[in-house]
Design an enzyme around this catalytic site. Structure first.
Site, PDB file in Angstrom:
ATOM      1  N   GLU A 187       9.487  -1.752   6.547  1.00 21.80           N
ATOM      2  CA  GLU A 187       8.260  -1.105   6.096  1.00 21.80           C
ATOM      3  C   GLU A 187       7.903   0.034   7.035  1.00 21.80           C
ATOM      4  O   GLU A 187       8.154  -0.049   8.237  1.00 21.80           O
ATOM      5  CB  GLU A 187       7.091  -2.108   6.111  1.00 21.80           C
ATOM      6  CG  GLU A 187       6.776  -2.733   4.782  1.00 21.80           C
ATOM      7  CD  GLU A 187       6.065  -1.796   3.814  1.00 21.80           C
ATOM      8  OE1 GLU A 187       6.260  -0.564   3.863  1.00 21.80           O
ATOM      9  OE2 GLU A 187       5.326  -2.302   2.974  1.00 21.80           O
ATOM     10  N   ASP A 200       3.046   9.894   3.933  1.00 18.84           N
ATOM     11  CA  ASP A 200       2.613  11.108   3.248  1.00 18.84           C
ATOM     12  C   ASP A 200       1.121  11.105   2.936  1.00 18.84           C
ATOM     13  O   ASP A 200       0.450  10.086   3.035  1.00 18.84           O
ATOM     14  CB  ASP A 200       3.387  11.272   1.938  1.00 18.84           C
ATOM     15  CG  ASP A 200       2.905  10.323   0.856  1.00 18.84           C
ATOM     16  OD1 ASP A 200       2.559  10.801  -0.242  1.00 18.84           O
ATOM     17  OD2 ASP A 200       2.867   9.100   1.088  1.00 18.84           O
ATOM     18  N   ASP A 218      -0.782  -2.225   6.781  1.00 22.21           N
ATOM     19  CA  ASP A 218      -2.200  -2.118   7.113  1.00 22.21           C
ATOM     20  C   ASP A 218      -2.968  -3.289   6.506  1.00 22.21           C
ATOM     21  O   ASP A 218      -3.167  -4.278   7.172  1.00 22.21           O
ATOM     22  CB  ASP A 218      -2.778  -0.744   6.762  1.00 22.21           C
ATOM     23  CG  ASP A 218      -2.400  -0.221   5.395  1.00 22.21           C
ATOM     24  OD1 ASP A 218      -2.085  -1.005   4.494  1.00 22.21           O
ATOM     25  OD2 ASP A 218      -2.442   0.999   5.215  1.00 22.21           O
ATOM     26  N   GLY A 252       7.850   5.450   1.724  1.00 21.10           N
ATOM     27  CA  GLY A 252       7.476   5.687   3.112  1.00 21.10           C
ATOM     28  C   GLY A 252       8.482   5.282   4.159  1.00 21.10           C
ATOM     29  O   GLY A 252       8.591   5.926   5.193  1.00 21.10           O
TER      30      GLY A 252
END
Length: 178
Positions: free
Chosen positions: A101, A161, A105, A47
């Site tokens: 990052e 994604d 979350d 990511g």
């Protein structure tokens, strides 16, 4: 403009221009904080690749970058398990480390990864994250360089994604609740 990825619909949330402007400011902060320290950036794949690339091109100080693959997502939900797929070979002892990052979350991935890094005795260890979902936080993680705080909604684009697709959007999109 609504975009469909697999079986879900997404709407614009953060524009490419807003992202670039914020990343430039984060790079300026890092340049000031790490002047004469030659930090090692560790980008967490998959990511963070777009954020890492964009951030690194605005960094003016001497710096290095490496990559590691950690994952805890399948579909739109966290699996709760952190999988390490690709490790890194650089010695970290005495180095100034900045983890890159895409999104923090629950904090699960970093809560499991940071102790492994700390065991290698870096001089300092900081986190740069493009996005943070404070409402989803289960494992408290201090983010030193933050792009945007976002609601606890599923996001897509700019490296994020949905089952492998959608990473290539220059904007960040938000899932439309159906």
């Amino acid at each position: 403009m609504i975009i469909r990825v697999h079986d879900k619909k997404f709407k614009p949330y953060i524009s490419a221009q807003e992202i670039t402007t914020r990343i430039q400011k984060l790079a300026e902060e890092i340049d000031i904080d790490y002047k004469d320290k030659r930090p090692l950036f560790i980008a967490i794949l998959n990511g963070s690749f777009m954020f890492a690339s964009e951030l690194f091109k605005y960094i003016k100080i001497d710096a290095e970058i490496s990559f590691i693959k950690l994952a805890s997502y399948k579909g739109t939900k966290s699996t709760g398990n952190v999988i390490t797929s690709i490790g890194m070979d650089e010695p970290l002892k005495g180095r100034h480390i900045i983890i890159i990052e895409d999104i923090v979350d629950t904090g699960k991935t970093l809560s499991q990864f940071l102790p492994q890094l700390s065991d290698q005795q870096p001089a300092s260890l900081k986190i740069a994250s493009l996005l943070h979902k404070p409402e989803a936080m289960v494992h408290p993680i201090k983010i030193d360089y933050l792009g945007f705080s976002v609601p606890n909604k599923f996001l897509l684009g700019f490296g994020l994604d949905y089952d492998g697709l959608g990473r290539n959007s220059a904007d960040i999109l938000q899932l439309i609740d159906e």
